[in-house]
Design a protein around this motif. Sequence first.
Motif, PDB file in Angstrom:
ATOM      1  N   ASP A 284     -52.411 -30.615 -37.694  1.00 54.37           N
ATOM      2  CA  ASP A 284     -53.291 -29.456 -37.558  1.00 54.37           C
ATOM      3  C   ASP A 284     -54.486 -29.655 -38.478  1.00 54.37           C
ATOM      4  OD1 ASP A 284     -54.557 -27.049 -37.379  1.00 54.37           O
ATOM      5  OD2 ASP A 284     -52.729 -25.848 -37.466  1.00 54.37           O
ATOM      6  N   LEU A 285     -55.655 -29.830 -37.877  1.00 53.18           N
ATOM      7  CA  LEU A 285     -56.858 -30.127 -38.663  1.00 53.18           C
ATOM      8  C   LEU A 285     -57.287 -28.954 -39.529  1.00 53.18           C
ATOM      9  CD1 LEU A 285     -58.916 -32.011 -35.919  1.00 53.18           C
ATOM     10  CD2 LEU A 285     -57.407 -32.970 -37.677  1.00 53.18           C
ATOM     11  N   ASN A 286     -56.805 -27.758 -39.187  1.00 54.97           N
ATOM     12  CA  ASN A 286     -57.210 -26.568 -39.941  1.00 54.97           C
ATOM     13  C   ASN A 286     -56.330 -26.323 -41.159  1.00 54.97           C
ATOM     14  OD1 ASN A 286     -59.228 -26.004 -38.035  1.00 54.97           O
ATOM     15  ND2 ASN A 286     -57.753 -24.984 -36.701  1.00 54.97           N
ATOM     16  N   GLN A 287     -55.198 -27.034 -41.253  1.00 55.99           N
ATOM     17  CA  GLN A 287     -54.287 -26.817 -42.378  1.00 55.99           C
ATOM     18  C   GLN A 287     -54.010 -28.154 -43.060  1.00 55.99           C
ATOM     19  OE1 GLN A 287     -50.787 -24.684 -41.236  1.00 55.99           O
ATOM     20  NE2 GLN A 287     -51.914 -23.174 -40.030  1.00 55.99           N
ATOM     21  N   SER A 288     -54.376 -28.242 -44.335  1.00 62.66           N
ATOM     22  CA  SER A 288     -54.238 -29.507 -45.057  1.00 62.66           C
ATOM     23  C   SER A 288     -52.802 -29.782 -45.479  1.00 62.66           C
ATOM     24  CB  SER A 288     -55.153 -29.503 -46.273  1.00 62.66           C
ATOM     25  OG  SER A 288     -54.829 -28.405 -47.117  1.00 62.66           O
ATOM     26  N   ASN A 289     -52.039 -28.715 -45.773  1.00 63.06           N
ATOM     27  CA  ASN A 289     -50.679 -28.904 -46.270  1.00 63.06           C
ATOM     28  C   ASN A 289     -49.637 -28.609 -45.197  1.00 63.06           C
ATOM     29  OD1 ASN A 289     -51.212 -26.212 -46.119  1.00 63.06           O
ATOM     30  ND2 ASN A 289     -50.222 -25.662 -48.064  1.00 63.06           N
ATOM     31  N   CYS A 290     -49.974 -28.838 -43.974  1.00 59.56           N
ATOM     32  CA  CYS A 290     -49.061 -28.529 -42.863  1.00 59.56           C
ATOM     33  C   CYS A 290     -47.944 -29.570 -42.798  1.00 59.56           C
ATOM     34  CB  CYS A 290     -49.828 -28.508 -41.543  1.00 59.56           C
ATOM     35  SG  CYS A 290     -48.795 -28.157 -40.118  1.00 59.56           S
ATOM     36  N   GLN A 291     -46.706 -29.099 -42.632  1.00 59.71           N
ATOM     37  CA  GLN A 291     -45.557 -30.000 -42.508  1.00 59.71           C
ATOM     38  C   GLN A 291     -45.531 -30.585 -41.102  1.00 59.71           C
ATOM     39  OE1 GLN A 291     -41.880 -28.025 -43.286  1.00 59.71           O
ATOM     40  NE2 GLN A 291     -40.640 -29.869 -43.180  1.00 59.71           N
ATOM     41  N   ASP A 292     -45.494 -31.929 -40.994  1.00 59.56           N
ATOM     42  CA  ASP A 292     -45.603 -32.543 -39.674  1.00 59.56           C
ATOM     43  C   ASP A 292     -44.255 -32.842 -39.043  1.00 59.56           C
ATOM     44  OD1 ASP A 292     -44.841 -34.564 -41.336  1.00 59.56           O
ATOM     45  OD2 ASP A 292     -46.139 -36.073 -40.434  1.00 59.56           O
ATOM     46  N   THR A 293     -43.155 -32.776 -39.801  1.00 59.86           N
ATOM     47  CA  THR A 293     -41.829 -33.013 -39.246  1.00 59.86           C
ATOM     48  C   THR A 293     -40.881 -31.898 -39.689  1.00 59.86           C
ATOM     49  OG1 THR A 293     -42.165 -35.403 -39.303  1.00 59.86           O
ATOM     50  CG2 THR A 293     -39.900 -34.611 -39.061  1.00 59.86           C
ATOM     51  N   LEU A 294     -40.254 -31.251 -38.701  1.00 57.55           N
ATOM     52  CA  LEU A 294     -39.295 -30.187 -38.981  1.00 57.55           C
ATOM     53  C   LEU A 294     -37.895 -30.707 -38.686  1.00 57.55           C
ATOM     54  CD1 LEU A 294     -41.240 -27.257 -37.317  1.00 57.55           C
ATOM     55  CD2 LEU A 294     -41.156 -27.815 -39.731  1.00 57.55           C
ATOM     56  N   GLU A 295     -36.949 -30.301 -39.525  1.00 52.21           N
ATOM     57  CA  GLU A 295     -35.588 -30.816 -39.409  1.00 52.21           C
ATOM     58  C   GLU A 295     -34.601 -29.661 -39.310  1.00 52.21           C
ATOM     59  OE1 GLU A 295     -32.648 -32.895 -42.530  1.00 52.21           O
ATOM     60  OE2 GLU A 295     -34.444 -34.086 -42.074  1.00 52.21           O
ATOM     61  N   PHE A 296     -33.690 -29.763 -38.346  1.00 54.54           N
ATOM     62  CA  PHE A 296     -32.642 -28.767 -38.163  1.00 54.54           C
ATOM     63  C   PHE A 296     -31.296 -29.482 -38.106  1.00 54.54           C
ATOM     64  CE2 PHE A 296     -36.494 -27.048 -36.324  1.00 54.54           C
ATOM     65  CZ  PHE A 296     -36.525 -25.746 -36.820  1.00 54.54           C
ATOM     66  N   MET A 297     -30.298 -28.875 -38.734  1.00 53.30           N
ATOM     67  CA  MET A 297     -28.939 -29.427 -38.721  1.00 53.30           C
ATOM     68  C   MET A 297     -28.128 -28.708 -37.647  1.00 53.30           C
ATOM     69  SD  MET A 297     -28.742 -31.807 -41.027  1.00 53.30           S
ATOM     70  CE  MET A 297     -26.963 -31.968 -41.237  1.00 53.30           C
ATOM     71  N   MET A 298     -27.487 -29.491 -36.780  1.00 53.38           N
ATOM     72  CA  MET A 298     -26.665 -28.922 -35.728  1.00 53.38           C
ATOM     73  C   MET A 298     -25.204 -29.289 -35.983  1.00 53.38           C
ATOM     74  SD  MET A 298     -29.179 -29.344 -32.420  1.00 53.38           S
ATOM     75  CE  MET A 298     -28.547 -27.866 -31.611  1.00 53.38           C
ATOM     76  N   GLY A 299     -24.313 -28.784 -35.159  1.00 54.92           N
ATOM     77  CA  GLY A 299     -22.893 -28.925 -35.404  1.00 54.92           C
ATOM     78  C   GLY A 299     -22.384 -30.348 -35.392  1.00 54.92           C
ATOM     79  N   SER A 300     -22.977 -31.180 -34.566  1.00 53.78           N
ATOM     80  CA  SER A 300     -22.528 -32.570 -34.453  1.00 53.78           C
ATOM     81  C   SER A 300     -23.613 -33.383 -33.774  1.00 53.78           C
ATOM     82  CB  SER A 300     -21.233 -32.650 -33.636  1.00 53.78           C
ATOM     83  OG  SER A 300     -21.472 -32.248 -32.297  1.00 53.78           O
ATOM     84  N   ARG A 301     -23.405 -34.689 -33.749  1.00 50.16           N
ATOM     85  CA  ARG A 301     -24.344 -35.563 -33.048  1.00 50.16           C
ATOM     86  C   ARG A 301     -24.367 -35.226 -31.567  1.00 50.16           C
ATOM     87  NH1 ARG A 301     -24.498 -39.961 -29.855  1.00 50.16           N
ATOM     88  NH2 ARG A 301     -26.248 -41.421 -30.143  1.00 50.16           N
ATOM     89  N   ASP A 302     -23.198 -34.913 -31.008  1.00 47.46           N
ATOM     90  CA  ASP A 302     -23.139 -34.562 -29.583  1.00 47.46           C
ATOM     91  C   ASP A 302     -23.945 -33.297 -29.294  1.00 47.46           C
ATOM     92  OD1 ASP A 302     -21.560 -36.737 -28.990  1.00 47.46           O
ATOM     93  OD2 ASP A 302     -19.686 -35.644 -29.304  1.00 47.46           O
ATOM     94  N   CYS A 303     -23.861 -32.313 -30.187  1.00 42.33           N
ATOM     95  CA  CYS A 303     -24.658 -31.094 -30.002  1.00 42.33           C
ATOM     96  C   CYS A 303     -26.146 -31.411 -30.005  1.00 42.33           C
ATOM     97  CB  CYS A 303     -24.331 -30.086 -31.100  1.00 42.33           C
ATOM     98  SG  CYS A 303     -22.671 -29.411 -31.031  1.00 42.33           S
ATOM     99  N   CYS A 304     -26.539 -32.287 -30.936  1.00 43.76           N
ATOM    100  CA  CYS A 304     -27.945 -32.709 -31.000  1.00 43.76           C
ATOM    101  C   CYS A 304     -28.384 -33.361 -29.695  1.00 43.76           C
ATOM    102  CB  CYS A 304     -28.140 -33.690 -32.154  1.00 43.76           C
ATOM    103  SG  CYS A 304     -28.554 -32.912 -33.723  1.00 43.76           S
ATOM    104  N   LYS A 305     -27.541 -34.251 -29.197  1.00 47.22           N
ATOM    105  CA  LYS A 305     -27.920 -34.997 -28.001  1.00 47.22           C
ATOM    106  C   LYS A 305     -28.007 -34.090 -26.781  1.00 47.22           C
ATOM    107  CE  LYS A 305     -26.990 -39.261 -25.491  1.00 47.22           C
ATOM    108  NZ  LYS A 305     -26.186 -40.493 -25.420  1.00 47.22           N
ATOM    109  N   VAL A 306     -27.051 -33.141 -26.659  1.00 48.21           N
ATOM    110  CA  VAL A 306     -27.083 -32.206 -25.524  1.00 48.21           C
ATOM    111  C   VAL A 306     -28.381 -31.405 -25.537  1.00 48.21           C
ATOM    112  CG1 VAL A 306     -26.040 -30.097 -24.611  1.00 48.21           C
ATOM    113  CG2 VAL A 306     -24.589 -32.033 -25.247  1.00 48.21           C
ATOM    114  N   PHE A 307     -28.774 -30.896 -26.721  1.00 43.19           N
ATOM    115  CA  PHE A 307     -30.004 -30.106 -26.809  1.00 43.19           C
ATOM    116  C   PHE A 307     -31.233 -30.975 -26.588  1.00 43.19           C
ATOM    117  CE2 PHE A 307     -33.367 -27.968 -29.396  1.00 43.19           C
ATOM    118  CZ  PHE A 307     -33.535 -26.884 -28.548  1.00 43.19           C
TER     119      PHE A 307
END
Length: 950
Positions: A284-307
Amino acid sequence: MVEPEERPSVAGQRLGAPESMGISTLEPGQRPPTMPPGRQVSIRVQMLDDTQEVFEVSQRAPGKVLFDLVCAHLNLIEGDYFGLEFQDQRKMTVWLDLLKPTLKQIRRPKNTILRFVVKFFPPDHSQLLEELTRYLFALQIKHDLACGRLTCNESSAALLVSHIVQSEIGDFDEVQCKQHLLNNKYIPEQDALMDKIIEYHRKHVGQTPAESDYQLLEIARRLEMYGVRLYPAKDREGTKLSLAVAHSGVLVFQGHTKINAFNWSKVRKLSFKRKRFLIKLRPDLNQSNCQDTLEFMMGSRDCCKVFWKICVEYHAFFRLFEEPKPKPKPVLFTRGSSFRFSGRTQRQVIDYVKDSEFKKVPFERSPQHSESPSAGQVMVNGQKQSLSLGQSPDRRQPSPLTSPLLTDAGFVRTDDEDEVRRKRFPTDKAYFIAKELLTTERTYLKDLEVITSFQKSVGKDEAMPDSLRNLIFANFEPVYKFHETFLNDVEQRLAQWEGRSNAHIKGDYQRVGDVMLKNIQGLKLLTAHLQKHSEALLELERTCRSSRRLEGLCRDFELQKVCYLPLNIFFLRPLHRLMHYKQILERLCKHYPPTHDDFRASRAALADISEMVVQLHGTLIKMENFQKLLELKKDLTGVEDLAIPGRVSSDGLEIRKVDELDRNEFIRLGCLSKLSGKGLQQRMFFLFNDVLMYTSRGMTASNQFKVNGQLPLYGMTIRESEDEWGVPHSFTLFGQRQSVVVAASSASEMEKWVEDIKMAIELADKCNGSSAEILSSSFTDSKSPEESSADQESEDDLSASRTSLERQTPHRGNTTVHVCWHRNTSVSMVDFSVALENQLSGNLLRKFKNSNGWQKLWVVFTNFSLFFYKTHQDEFPLASLPLLGYSITVPSESENIHKDYVFKLHFKSHVYYFRSESEYSFERYSTNTNLILFRMDSTANNPSVVVLVT
């Protein structure tokens, strides 16, 4: 209860669909793919009405074979919105992968039931073109309400249930309604809302089941939880959240409240690593301190893959134009998942259904059942095993339905009705002239509502100055109020004329000239307001140039469905309406003998309206040109000051004094092929009074045309050069700096271009060439889009297609410029004026080439297009048909259209038949269509063209 007669049936037949097969992912008329060899396995599928069907598939067959069998079984064309879900061995709900073998996904088929459900929820249910599709979506909404997945407030819940009840048992009967609600549980807290549901149901009298489905979807799509499936997750701080995916992007919920949304245009990549689900955002060119990667923890690898998989599919279905190509298999090592979306995208589905000649007759729904839907039935090999669900307590059978949207499921067989109507209603030509006044007045009032709606919605924003707000309100509101009364007078007179009131006496009410005279005299008092409309349009354009926010608000309003034409055209409607009144009165006076009782009033009204037309005609001509320049400004990139008044000479001095509406004069636009070193290349040309611009179709997000060059007309000469270059219909333009060879698509097109260019050259020569540099250009690179290549993104990037993610600004693919580009034709300013000043409205019956019946529609003919509505009360058109390039004829004997007053519109393989209610209406539509279309196409080489003159 009495057992029904056992007979072969499939789900499509239970819904009243014909036995002919319609398959989601196959071409019309084709059968499902040949079953691979191998042992047959029985798979049970639960439908949305809670019945169960058993399908026999080969153990080697991919999931697509089973899915196609289900769609064929339902006779479902738009099956791509749906999917098959089941619980795998890990007790996780997953979607059936269409590319993998079914039995590799379902380990224990005897103990597994697949559920046929909605997979992709579009933002607008009008994008669902088949009534059966909307019915299945309504069943999904009903199921989501019952299980608590679709949450809403009490008022919305009661309203949703009332539409379901209206669809199932019909018009309100208090005893029946209460009993039905006691026997059927639609929402968890239904008993507490019983009175409110009954109150809403009472208001739905006369609403068909199809209309109830439409209203149900209209309400449901506005709810925050519509189509949402929650996937539990946590953020980096461990806060419990839920993730979901929708047509617009990835959503984040806390409980049932949406707290964040990541639009596809902002997402660069989606991925997962073990339990972590990662969203990489574009910077985002308008925000200098913008986080470019968001991380979420899910129940398992399989849950991650399904989503992750459903995100990939949602993105591809709603954002891509076509199914993504499979990645090449690596020779040695694999990296990442090979999963990809399989099937048609939404764009492909919509285009396929619209363009396909394969159409179905209406389906009939089964009656509704009062018992709990948990008592599901099973269909094995098409044989009924028990009572079908969905019967009401009184076992009444609803009649076949017509769709509330523009589909062939809405065919209305009206042969007998037409005969009765012709005998009952007047046959005098004056009656049909009066009826044209009524139908066009209804459309005109709707057009005025667009301006008043614009003033009320955009006028609230601080970006609109008070002066502009007051200017629009003070000069359009009185005109709107006046025409409300005018329309009421005309409706009352037509009701008396047709004998629909108790006050009709032959002769006294069979006229309309007196009504027009009274109202036109009232309209003359509003002349000052009409003269201010040009000032309002100018002020709006001037303010938009200085306010980026107001420009954005206007653009957003223009994207609303109610604004079916460019916004500034609606500012011209009051002046165009004067032309319509004049034409109607001329026809009326021509029809009446001088001794007719209505002749004197009609002549007096014609004299008054002619005086107003003469007084305002000059303003109208300038406003039409100004409006066209504003529209072209949106279609072109690489040129500035197109709509700025005045001329500037090469030394920077203003060469002549002009008023605010005196702008560059637009003359013609259209396709010509330009001869270059690479051969003939299609280009879009724009001819003004002092310059000829040529453009190529740009690779911009808004689909604009990029200006490649400008040819000043002063000192230009033109010469036919077919013999010189060996190119048919070619001519050479010799300018002071360069020469260009172009070719038209036909001799008639070449003749029109040559004539208009010669006229423009004469105009430029009279100005002595001092305006040779009239348009300031911002283009610096003349390289055409064909010569540039788009950058390719990483294979791992979810977007996979720059054309899908970067189209954030609205497409301009349906403007006149784009229609001319696709149909290789041209239009002049005179053509635009004729098209806008010859508007028609009214009911027509429409039929496709291979369909079985006629569908009654409200049709508005304006701006080179037919706009289709279900009724004249509709707020916005359901579809439109641009007519540039079409031909109008009457059906031949071989086409077996044995009806009166039928005309045929055809372009290449596209054929439409339209049937009028009277000879007058037939002549008006045929003549007006012919007048507009054949100004732009010669009939010399088309002996089948019918030129009808009223």
